[in-house]
Design an enzyme around this catalytic site. Sequence first.
Site, PDB file in Angstrom:
ATOM      1  N   GLU A  38      -3.096   5.872  -8.107  1.00  0.00           N
ATOM      2  CA  GLU A  38      -3.782   6.866  -7.612  1.00  0.00           C
ATOM      3  C   GLU A  38      -3.925   8.096  -8.335  1.00  0.00           C
ATOM      4  O   GLU A  38      -2.994   8.653  -8.555  1.00  0.00           O
ATOM      5  CB  GLU A  38      -3.430   7.145  -6.130  1.00  0.00           C
ATOM      6  CG  GLU A  38      -4.225   7.857  -5.399  1.00  0.00           C
ATOM      7  CD  GLU A  38      -4.432   8.090  -3.788  1.00  0.00           C
ATOM      8  OE1 GLU A  38      -3.818   7.015  -3.315  1.00  0.00           O
ATOM      9  OE2 GLU A  38      -4.594   9.220  -3.137  1.00  0.00           O
ATOM     10  N   ASP A  40       0.657  -1.147  -0.110  1.00  0.00           N
ATOM     11  CA  ASP A  40       0.083   0.045  -0.091  1.00  0.00           C
ATOM     12  C   ASP A  40       1.019   1.280  -0.050  1.00  0.00           C
ATOM     13  O   ASP A  40       1.897   1.275   0.845  1.00  0.00           O
ATOM     14  CB  ASP A  40      -0.948  -0.059   1.305  1.00  0.00           C
ATOM     15  CG  ASP A  40      -1.985   0.729   1.408  1.00  0.00           C
ATOM     16  OD1 ASP A  40      -2.511   1.373   0.268  1.00  0.00           O
ATOM     17  OD2 ASP A  40      -2.339   1.412   2.433  1.00  0.00           O
ATOM     18  N   HIS A  41       0.524   2.357  -0.677  1.00  0.00           N
ATOM     19  CA  HIS A  41       1.232   3.538  -0.689  1.00  0.00           C
ATOM     20  C   HIS A  41       2.884   3.216  -1.132  1.00  0.00           C
ATOM     21  O   HIS A  41       3.665   3.837   0.050  1.00  0.00           O
ATOM     22  CB  HIS A  41       0.985   4.239   0.242  1.00  0.00           C
ATOM     23  CG  HIS A  41      -0.467   4.836   0.433  1.00  0.00           C
ATOM     24  ND1 HIS A  41      -0.896   5.855  -0.417  1.00  0.00           N
ATOM     25  CD2 HIS A  41      -1.349   4.517   1.257  1.00  0.00           C
ATOM     26  CE1 HIS A  41      -2.257   6.008  -0.031  1.00  0.00           C
ATOM     27  NE2 HIS A  41      -2.488   5.266   0.878  1.00  0.00           N
ATOM     28  N   HIS A  79      -7.812   9.585   4.812  1.00  0.00           N
ATOM     29  CA  HIS A  79      -7.071   8.460   5.750  1.00  0.00           C
ATOM     30  C   HIS A  79      -7.175   8.833   7.190  1.00  0.00           C
ATOM     31  O   HIS A  79      -7.386  10.121   7.622  1.00  0.00           O
ATOM     32  CB  HIS A  79      -5.743   8.520   5.377  1.00  0.00           C
ATOM     33  CG  HIS A  79      -5.330   7.781   4.390  1.00  0.00           C
ATOM     34  ND1 HIS A  79      -4.588   8.480   3.189  1.00  0.00           N
ATOM     35  CD2 HIS A  79      -5.621   6.447   3.446  1.00  0.00           C
ATOM     36  CE1 HIS A  79      -4.296   7.763   2.050  1.00  0.00           C
ATOM     37  NE2 HIS A  79      -5.024   6.561   2.416  1.00  0.00           N
ATOM     38  N   THR A  97      -7.549   2.344  10.086  1.00  0.00           N
ATOM     39  CA  THR A  97      -7.962   2.799  11.216  1.00  0.00           C
ATOM     40  C   THR A  97      -8.818   2.080  12.157  1.00  0.00           C
ATOM     41  O   THR A  97      -8.574   2.227  13.458  1.00  0.00           O
ATOM     42  CB  THR A  97      -8.664   4.305  10.915  1.00  0.00           C
ATOM     43  OG1 THR A  97      -7.587   5.279  10.136  1.00  0.00           O
ATOM     44  CG2 THR A  97      -8.861   5.187  12.134  1.00  0.00           C
ATOM     45  N   HIS A 120      -9.776   4.181  -0.869  1.00  0.00           N
ATOM     46  CA  HIS A 120      -8.944   4.348   0.374  1.00  0.00           C
ATOM     47  C   HIS A 120      -9.481   5.056   1.591  1.00  0.00           C
ATOM     48  O   HIS A 120     -10.709   5.733   1.040  1.00  0.00           O
ATOM     49  CB  HIS A 120      -7.686   5.371   0.162  1.00  0.00           C
ATOM     50  CG  HIS A 120      -6.645   4.297  -0.659  1.00  0.00           C
ATOM     51  ND1 HIS A 120      -5.342   4.220  -0.221  1.00  0.00           N
ATOM     52  CD2 HIS A 120      -6.928   3.732  -1.827  1.00  0.00           C
ATOM     53  CE1 HIS A 120      -4.719   3.429  -0.929  1.00  0.00           C
ATOM     54  NE2 HIS A 120      -5.586   3.172  -1.968  1.00  0.00           N
ATOM     55  N   GLY A 121      -9.328   4.960   2.795  1.00  0.00           N
ATOM     56  CA  GLY A 121      -9.951   5.746   3.774  1.00  0.00           C
ATOM     57  C   GLY A 121     -11.320   5.052   4.150  1.00  0.00           C
ATOM     58  O   GLY A 121     -12.459   5.785   4.231  1.00  0.00           O
TER      59      GLY A 121
END
Length: 312
Positions: free
Chosen positions: A133, A81-82, A179, A257, A210-211
């Site tokens: 992205e 991821d990222h 995020h 999260t 995402h998020g």
Amino acid sequence: MLISTTTMFNICYGKFAIAALNVWSMEQVLALFSAGEKSSSPFIVQMTPVVRNYAHSEMLIGMIKAASKIYPKAIFAIHIDHGNEQHVLDAIRSGDFTSVMIDASHDSFSKNITRTKAIVKKAHEKRIAVEAELGVLSGVEDDLSVEDKNALYTRPEDVETFVNQTGCDSLAVAVGTSHGAYKFSGGAGLQFDILREIHEILPGFPLVLHGGSEVNINEIKRINQAGGNLGVSAKGVSGKEIRESINYGVCKVNIATDARLIWTRVHREFFGDTSELFDPIIPGKTYMKELEEFIIEKFELLGSVGKADLIK
Ligand code: 13P
């Protein structure tokens, strides 16, 4: 069984979505695999570069491989991821990942295309799928922090050119989520008009949200009652919004999260209630059990329960 995200997305598109959980510990890996096997749901286990530095990539991959032996019926993909070029190329070389994300979303449109395209070429040589992205999400994800004023929604008019020129396999879109625990601080919510437009321009193309954490307010309250000090404006994406996004091509929903909040609540409550104890195994077991329950609820929400065989 380790499979490709492409296989997953071909089958789930428009019908259900795959939960992608960010992991950093043994407890999470075991909870995720147990949840996947119990509910016969495919899933994505993913890690950020920061977590790979924290736990060492060999350790994380070792835990995932061990979990796949303990839960042999689990159907999963492993994703970074990222990542930047270094992380992603490292992941491609390792042969352990079936999917990578190159995040060049903070660059200009043309530079994002150039960087993404170069990674796609390398990844596809090894039959590894690439998530890219477009647009910039606000919020905090590990060492990446973007203020609300610097966040940019994905421009629907850019998506076709971006996907055609880069050859990426899925696209993370910025449609209002962020995020961390403080999403929608302006109260705007998920931007379905933008998502709908992107879906119309790219029918059949897998989108990534995402998020995706819900940020349950009861978790926040319990954390604060047990000595935490989280802002009560903490807010996430509702289950209704997540469900609806599947109709517009969202195939992968990223969650980090919520798992952190459960970890914080379990440990704060445990050590607060039992000040005489110092045994990590007791709260560790509680965390695994509660995280597993949470993940199964997410699979139910995303409609992926019972779909592992279909994908295999
Ligand atoms: P959350 O912060 O909503 O869990 O999102 C995580 C994420 O998108 C990881 O890439």
